[in-house]
Scaffold this motif. Structure first.
Motif, PDB file in Angstrom:
ATOM      1  N   CYS A  76      -6.500   1.425  -7.571  1.00 14.36           N
ATOM      2  CA  CYS A  76      -5.318   1.099  -6.775  1.00 14.36           C
ATOM      3  C   CYS A  76      -4.595  -0.060  -7.470  1.00 14.36           C
ATOM      4  O   CYS A  76      -5.079  -1.198  -7.433  1.00 14.36           O
TER       5      CYS A  76
ATOM      6  N   CYS B 278       0.871  -1.180   0.000  1.00 15.52           N
ATOM      7  CA  CYS B 278       0.000   0.000   0.000  1.00 15.52           C
ATOM      8  C   CYS B 278       0.910   1.233   0.000  1.00 15.52           C
ATOM      9  O   CYS B 278       1.627   1.481   0.973  1.00 15.52           O
ATOM     10  N   PRO B 279       0.894   2.007  -1.082  1.00 17.68           N
ATOM     11  CA  PRO B 279       1.769   3.180  -1.155  1.00 17.68           C
ATOM     12  C   PRO B 279       1.548   4.155   0.002  1.00 17.68           C
ATOM     13  O   PRO B 279       2.501   4.778   0.475  1.00 17.68           O
TER      14      PRO B 279
ATOM     15  N   CYS C  80      -3.553   8.741   0.084  1.00 17.60           N
ATOM     16  CA  CYS C  80      -3.754   7.608  -0.824  1.00 17.60           C
ATOM     17  C   CYS C  80      -3.684   8.112  -2.272  1.00 17.60           C
ATOM     18  O   CYS C  80      -4.534   8.902  -2.687  1.00 17.60           O
TER      19      CYS C  80
ATOM     20  N   ASN D  50      -3.964   1.379   7.784  1.00 18.09           N
ATOM     21  CA  ASN D  50      -3.145   1.408   6.567  1.00 18.09           C
ATOM     22  C   ASN D  50      -1.722   1.849   6.918  1.00 18.09           C
ATOM     23  O   ASN D  50      -1.243   2.888   6.481  1.00 18.09           O
TER      24      ASN D  50
HETATM   25 FE1  SF4 Z   1      -3.401   1.967  -0.018  1.00 16.98          FE
HETATM   26 FE2  SF4 Z   1      -5.036   3.667  -1.275  1.00 16.98          FE
HETATM   27 FE3  SF4 Z   1      -4.546   1.297  -2.326  1.00 16.98          FE
HETATM   28 FE4  SF4 Z   1      -6.023   1.499  -0.112  1.00 16.98          FE
HETATM   29  S1  SF4 Z   1      -6.562   2.264  -2.108  1.00 16.98           S
HETATM   30  S2  SF4 Z   1      -4.385   0.021  -0.512  1.00 16.98           S
HETATM   31  S3  SF4 Z   1      -4.998   3.228   0.904  1.00 16.98           S
HETATM   32  S4  SF4 Z   1      -3.050   2.948  -1.966  1.00 16.98           S
END
Ligand code: SF4
Ligand code: 13P
Length: 301
Positions: free
Chosen positions: A260, A86-87, A172, A114
Protein backbone atom coordinates in the motif's frame (compact mmCIF):
# COMPACT_ATOMS: atom_id res chain seq x y z
CA UNK A 1 20.26 13.57 11.20
CA UNK A 2 20.85 9.87 11.98
CA UNK A 3 17.91 7.62 12.88
CA UNK A 4 19.15 7.43 16.49
CA UNK A 5 19.14 11.24 16.76
CA UNK A 6 15.69 11.43 15.14
CA UNK A 7 14.31 8.88 17.59
CA UNK A 8 15.89 10.71 20.56
CA UNK A 9 14.31 13.96 19.46
CA UNK A 10 10.93 12.29 18.83
CA UNK A 11 11.02 10.81 22.35
CA UNK A 12 11.91 14.18 23.89
CA UNK A 13 9.11 16.01 22.09
CA UNK A 14 6.62 13.22 22.78
CA UNK A 15 7.16 13.72 26.49
CA UNK A 16 7.00 17.51 26.24
CA UNK A 17 3.69 17.40 24.31
CA UNK A 18 2.24 14.42 26.21
CA UNK A 19 1.87 12.58 22.91
CA UNK A 20 1.52 8.94 21.94
CA UNK A 21 2.31 7.28 18.65
CA UNK A 22 -0.28 4.88 17.23
CA UNK A 23 0.87 2.91 14.19
CA UNK A 24 -0.91 0.53 11.86
CA UNK A 25 0.58 -2.91 11.18
CA UNK A 26 1.38 -1.89 7.55
CA UNK A 27 3.69 0.96 8.55
CA UNK A 28 7.40 0.81 7.65
CA UNK A 29 9.57 -1.05 10.17
CA UNK A 30 11.25 2.12 11.51
CA UNK A 31 7.79 3.51 12.42
CA UNK A 32 6.58 0.22 13.93
CA UNK A 33 9.68 0.30 16.16
CA UNK A 34 8.84 3.69 17.73
CA UNK A 35 5.09 3.09 18.13
CA UNK A 36 3.53 3.09 21.59
CA UNK A 37 0.76 0.96 20.16
CA UNK A 38 0.83 -1.07 17.00
CA UNK A 39 -2.33 -2.72 15.74
CA UNK A 40 -5.21 -3.19 13.34
CA UNK A 41 -7.97 -0.67 12.69
CA UNK A 42 -10.13 -1.92 15.58
CA UNK A 43 -7.31 -2.05 18.14
CA UNK A 44 -6.10 1.42 17.22
CA UNK A 45 -9.63 2.89 17.42
CA UNK A 46 -9.96 1.46 20.91
CA UNK A 47 -6.58 2.89 21.96
CA UNK A 48 -7.48 6.28 20.50
CA UNK A 49 -10.73 6.37 22.49
CA UNK A 50 -9.05 5.44 25.79
CA UNK A 51 -5.70 7.24 25.88
CA UNK A 52 -4.85 9.99 28.42
CA UNK A 53 -2.41 11.61 26.00
CA UNK A 54 -3.13 15.14 24.74
CA UNK A 55 -1.71 14.47 21.29
CA UNK A 56 -2.09 11.37 19.10
CA UNK A 57 0.41 11.00 16.28
CA UNK A 58 -1.36 8.66 13.88
CA UNK A 59 1.01 6.70 11.68
CA UNK A 60 -1.40 5.20 9.23
CA UNK A 61 -3.81 6.67 6.71
CA UNK A 62 -6.34 9.49 6.78
CA UNK A 63 -9.45 7.48 7.72
CA UNK A 64 -7.64 6.02 10.74
CA UNK A 65 -6.58 9.46 12.01
CA UNK A 66 -10.12 10.70 11.34
CA UNK A 67 -11.58 7.83 13.39
CA UNK A 68 -9.28 8.84 16.26
CA UNK A 69 -10.46 12.47 15.89
CA UNK A 70 -14.10 11.31 15.83
CA UNK A 71 -13.64 9.39 19.08
CA UNK A 72 -11.41 11.93 20.84
CA UNK A 73 -12.55 15.40 19.78
CA UNK A 74 -10.69 17.09 22.67
CA UNK A 75 -7.35 15.65 21.63
CA UNK A 76 -5.04 16.84 18.91
CA UNK A 77 -4.74 14.13 16.27
CA UNK A 78 -1.81 14.54 13.89
CA UNK A 79 -1.19 12.75 10.60
CA UNK A 80 2.51 13.20 9.68
CA UNK A 81 1.77 13.33 5.94
CA UNK A 82 -1.49 14.78 4.69
CA UNK A 83 -1.19 12.76 1.45
CA UNK A 84 -1.56 9.45 3.32
CA UNK A 85 -5.03 8.60 2.03
CA UNK A 86 -6.75 5.27 1.46
CA UNK A 87 -7.71 4.68 -2.19
CA UNK A 88 -10.49 2.29 -1.15
CA UNK A 89 -12.05 4.88 1.20
CA UNK A 90 -11.94 7.42 -1.64
CA UNK A 91 -14.05 5.12 -3.85
CA UNK A 92 -17.22 6.20 -2.01
CA UNK A 93 -18.59 9.66 -1.24
CA UNK A 94 -21.42 10.61 1.11
CA UNK A 95 -23.51 11.77 -1.88
CA UNK A 96 -23.20 8.44 -3.67
CA UNK A 97 -24.08 6.58 -0.49
CA UNK A 98 -27.18 8.77 0.00
CA UNK A 99 -28.29 7.85 -3.54
CA UNK A 100 -27.86 4.14 -2.76
CA UNK A 101 -29.78 4.52 0.51
CA UNK A 102 -32.67 6.19 -1.36
CA UNK A 103 -33.00 3.06 -3.51
CA UNK A 104 -33.21 0.88 -0.37
CA UNK A 105 -35.07 3.01 2.20
CA UNK A 106 -35.56 0.15 4.70
CA UNK A 107 -31.95 -1.05 4.64
CA UNK A 108 -29.58 -0.86 7.58
CA UNK A 109 -26.25 0.57 6.41
CA UNK A 110 -22.90 -0.85 7.52
CA UNK A 111 -19.61 0.86 6.66
CA UNK A 112 -16.18 -0.63 6.90
CA UNK A 113 -14.03 1.83 8.91
CA UNK A 114 -12.04 2.29 5.71
CA UNK A 115 -14.35 5.17 4.78
CA UNK A 116 -14.09 8.93 5.09
CA UNK A 117 -15.85 10.64 8.04
CA UNK A 118 -18.65 12.10 5.85
CA UNK A 119 -19.53 8.53 4.78
CA UNK A 120 -19.48 7.26 8.37
CA UNK A 121 -21.91 10.05 9.23
CA UNK A 122 -24.46 8.49 6.82
CA UNK A 123 -24.39 4.95 8.23
CA UNK A 124 -25.99 3.04 11.10
CA UNK A 125 -22.94 1.11 12.23
CA UNK A 126 -19.26 0.68 11.34
CA UNK A 127 -17.18 -2.48 11.29
CA UNK A 128 -13.57 -3.49 10.82
CA UNK A 129 -12.10 -6.59 9.20
CA UNK A 130 -11.96 -8.27 12.62
CA UNK A 131 -15.62 -7.77 13.57
CA UNK A 132 -17.50 -7.41 10.23
CA UNK A 133 -19.09 -10.88 10.52
CA UNK A 134 -20.24 -10.24 14.09
CA UNK A 135 -21.60 -6.79 13.22
CA UNK A 136 -23.69 -8.16 10.34
CA UNK A 137 -24.84 -11.13 12.47
CA UNK A 138 -26.06 -8.64 15.07
CA UNK A 139 -28.47 -7.08 12.53
CA UNK A 140 -30.97 -9.91 12.82
CA UNK A 141 -34.10 -7.86 12.13
CA UNK A 142 -32.76 -5.81 9.24
CA UNK A 143 -34.95 -6.34 6.12
CA UNK A 144 -31.97 -5.38 3.91
CA UNK A 145 -28.33 -4.55 4.61
CA UNK A 146 -26.16 -2.15 2.63
CA UNK A 147 -22.45 -2.89 3.10
CA UNK A 148 -19.84 -0.37 1.86
CA UNK A 149 -17.30 0.20 0.37
CA UNK A 150 -15.41 -3.10 -0.04
CA UNK A 151 -17.19 -5.58 -2.33
CA UNK A 152 -14.78 -8.38 -1.42
CA UNK A 153 -15.23 -7.96 2.32
CA UNK A 154 -18.99 -7.82 1.63
CA UNK A 155 -18.78 -11.08 -0.33
CA UNK A 156 -16.83 -12.79 2.47
CA UNK A 157 -19.23 -11.56 5.17
CA UNK A 158 -22.24 -12.53 3.08
CA UNK A 159 -20.95 -16.11 2.72
CA UNK A 160 -20.09 -16.37 6.44
CA UNK A 161 -23.45 -15.03 7.64
CA UNK A 162 -25.70 -16.39 4.89
CA UNK A 163 -27.08 -12.89 4.43
CA UNK A 164 -27.54 -11.14 1.12
CA UNK A 165 -25.74 -7.78 1.25
CA UNK A 166 -26.13 -4.79 -1.04
CA UNK A 167 -22.48 -4.01 -1.73
CA UNK A 168 -20.65 -1.00 -3.13
CA UNK A 169 -18.18 -1.58 -5.96
CA UNK A 170 -15.07 -0.63 -3.92
CA UNK A 171 -11.93 -2.67 -3.30
CA UNK A 172 -8.42 -2.37 -1.94
CA UNK A 173 -5.96 -1.94 -4.84
CA UNK A 174 -3.18 -3.54 -2.79
CA UNK A 175 -5.06 -6.67 -1.70
CA UNK A 176 -6.48 -7.40 -5.16
CA UNK A 177 -2.89 -7.77 -6.37
CA UNK A 178 -2.76 -11.09 -4.51
CA UNK A 179 -3.85 -13.76 -7.01
CA UNK A 180 -4.74 -17.44 -6.41
CA UNK A 181 -1.66 -18.47 -8.47
CA UNK A 182 0.54 -16.62 -5.93
CA UNK A 183 -0.84 -18.68 -3.07
CA UNK A 184 -0.61 -21.93 -5.04
CA UNK A 185 3.02 -21.17 -5.95
CA UNK A 186 3.95 -20.44 -2.32
CA UNK A 187 2.14 -23.62 -1.21
CA UNK A 188 4.13 -25.64 -3.75
CA UNK A 189 7.38 -24.08 -2.50
CA UNK A 190 6.46 -24.51 1.18
CA UNK A 191 4.13 -27.52 1.41
CA UNK A 192 3.86 -27.48 5.22
CA UNK A 193 3.04 -23.77 5.49
CA UNK A 194 -0.31 -22.51 6.81
CA UNK A 195 -2.12 -19.82 4.83
CA UNK A 196 -3.54 -16.66 6.47
CA UNK A 197 -5.61 -14.38 4.22
CA UNK A 198 -7.07 -10.91 4.78
CA UNK A 199 -10.80 -10.57 3.92
CA UNK A 200 -10.04 -7.66 1.54
CA UNK A 201 -8.64 -10.30 -0.86
CA UNK A 202 -10.61 -11.65 -3.82
CA UNK A 203 -12.85 -14.73 -3.17
CA UNK A 204 -10.62 -17.10 -5.18
CA UNK A 205 -7.74 -16.26 -2.83
CA UNK A 206 -9.91 -16.50 0.30
CA UNK A 207 -10.92 -20.03 -0.74
CA UNK A 208 -7.28 -21.10 -0.34
CA UNK A 209 -6.97 -19.84 3.26
CA UNK A 210 -6.53 -21.89 6.40
CA UNK A 211 -7.96 -18.84 8.16
CA UNK A 212 -9.29 -15.42 7.15
CA UNK A 213 -8.13 -12.73 9.54
CA UNK A 214 -7.52 -9.03 10.20
CA UNK A 215 -3.88 -8.01 10.58
CA UNK A 216 -4.05 -8.26 14.38
CA UNK A 217 -5.91 -11.55 13.99
CA UNK A 218 -2.94 -12.86 12.00
CA UNK A 219 -0.50 -11.88 14.78
CA UNK A 220 -2.67 -13.77 17.28
CA UNK A 221 -3.14 -16.76 14.96
CA UNK A 222 0.65 -17.22 14.72
CA UNK A 223 0.97 -17.33 18.51
CA UNK A 224 -1.58 -20.15 18.70
CA UNK A 225 -0.46 -22.09 15.63
CA UNK A 226 2.27 -24.69 15.75
CA UNK A 227 3.22 -24.11 12.11
CA UNK A 228 6.86 -23.20 11.60
CA UNK A 229 6.10 -21.68 8.18
CA UNK A 230 3.24 -19.36 7.22
CA UNK A 231 2.09 -17.71 4.00
CA UNK A 232 0.84 -14.19 4.65
CA UNK A 233 -1.97 -12.96 2.40
CA UNK A 234 -2.08 -9.28 3.19
CA UNK A 235 -0.13 -6.04 2.67
CA UNK A 236 3.59 -6.78 2.97
CA UNK A 237 4.21 -4.42 5.94
CA UNK A 238 2.76 -6.96 8.38
CA UNK A 239 5.69 -9.29 7.73
CA UNK A 240 8.05 -6.96 9.61
CA UNK A 241 6.03 -7.34 12.81
CA UNK A 242 5.44 -11.08 12.34
CA UNK A 243 9.17 -11.73 11.85
CA UNK A 244 10.17 -9.50 14.77
CA UNK A 245 7.72 -11.17 17.17
CA UNK A 246 8.40 -14.73 15.92
CA UNK A 247 12.07 -14.95 14.93
CA UNK A 248 11.96 -18.76 15.02
CA UNK A 249 9.26 -18.99 12.31
CA UNK A 250 9.37 -18.37 8.59
CA UNK A 251 6.92 -16.04 6.88
CA UNK A 252 6.37 -15.80 3.14
CA UNK A 253 4.44 -12.94 1.52
CA UNK A 254 1.63 -14.26 -0.68
CA UNK A 255 2.70 -11.60 -3.18
CA UNK A 256 5.50 -9.04 -2.99
CA UNK A 257 3.31 -6.69 -5.07
CA UNK A 258 0.77 -6.28 -2.26
CA UNK A 259 2.12 -2.96 -1.03
CA UNK A 260 0.00 0.00 0.00
CA UNK A 261 1.97 3.04 -1.23
CA UNK A 262 0.29 5.56 1.07
CA UNK A 263 1.05 3.46 4.15
CA UNK A 264 4.74 3.78 3.29
CA UNK A 265 5.05 7.55 3.04
CA UNK A 266 5.32 8.11 6.80
CA UNK A 267 8.97 8.42 7.87
CA UNK A 268 10.83 9.19 11.12
CA UNK A 269 11.62 12.68 9.78
CA UNK A 270 7.93 13.35 9.13
CA UNK A 271 6.97 12.12 12.61
CA UNK A 272 9.51 14.50 14.15
CA UNK A 273 8.33 17.37 11.96
CA UNK A 274 4.75 16.57 12.93
CA UNK A 275 5.61 16.87 16.63
CA UNK A 276 7.60 20.06 16.09
CA UNK A 277 5.00 21.85 13.99
CA UNK A 278 1.90 20.13 15.41
CA UNK A 279 0.79 19.25 11.88
CA UNK A 280 -1.25 18.02 10.12
CA UNK A 281 -4.08 18.32 12.61
CA UNK A 282 -7.02 16.13 11.57
CA UNK A 283 -10.32 17.71 12.54
CA UNK A 284 -13.82 16.50 11.80
CA UNK A 285 -16.53 19.21 11.89
CA UNK A 286 -19.06 18.57 14.65
CA UNK A 287 -22.10 18.11 12.35
CA UNK A 288 -20.31 15.16 10.71
CA UNK A 289 -18.36 14.03 13.78
CA UNK A 290 -21.34 13.51 16.08
CA UNK A 291 -23.20 11.32 13.54
CA UNK A 292 -20.03 9.40 12.63
CA UNK A 293 -19.26 8.85 16.32
CA UNK A 294 -22.60 7.11 16.83
CA UNK A 295 -21.79 4.63 14.05
CA UNK A 296 -18.28 3.96 15.38
CA UNK A 297 -19.47 3.67 18.98
CA UNK A 298 -22.20 1.18 18.02
CA UNK A 299 -19.44 -0.98 16.60
CA UNK A 300 -17.19 -0.59 19.66
CA UNK A 301 -20.08 -1.57 21.96
FE1 SF4 B 1 -6.65 1.38 1.99
FE2 SF4 B 1 -5.89 -1.02 1.09
FE3 SF4 B 1 -4.07 0.74 1.82
FE4 SF4 B 1 -5.61 -0.43 3.65
S1 SF4 B 1 -4.12 -1.43 2.38
S2 SF4 B 1 -5.08 1.75 3.53
S3 SF4 B 1 -7.55 -0.61 2.51
S4 SF4 B 1 -5.55 0.95 0.12
P1 13P C 1 -6.89 -4.27 9.53
O1 13P C 1 -5.52 -3.98 10.05
O2 13P C 1 -7.95 -3.74 10.42
O3 13P C 1 -7.05 -5.71 9.22
O4 13P C 1 -7.10 -3.43 8.18
C1 13P C 1 -6.41 -3.68 7.03
C2 13P C 1 -6.34 -2.50 6.17
O5 13P C 1 -6.37 -2.58 4.96
C3 13P C 1 -6.23 -1.21 6.77
O6 13P C 1 -6.17 -0.26 5.79
Amino acid sequence: MSNEKLIEEIERLKEKRNAIILAHNYQPGEIQDIADHLGDSLGLSRKASKTDADVIIFCGVQFMAETAAILSPDKTVLLPDVKAGCPMADMLTAGKLRDLKKKHPDAVTVAYVNTNAEVKAEVDICCTSSNAVRVVESLKDAPEIIFVPDKYLADYVSKKTNKKLIAWNGFCPSHVKIRPEDILRQKRLHPGAEVMIHPECIPEVIELADDVLSTEGMCKYVKKSRASELIVGTEAGLLYRLRKENPERRFYPASTSAICPTMKIITLKKVLWSLQEMKYAVKVPDDIRIRAEMAVNRMLK
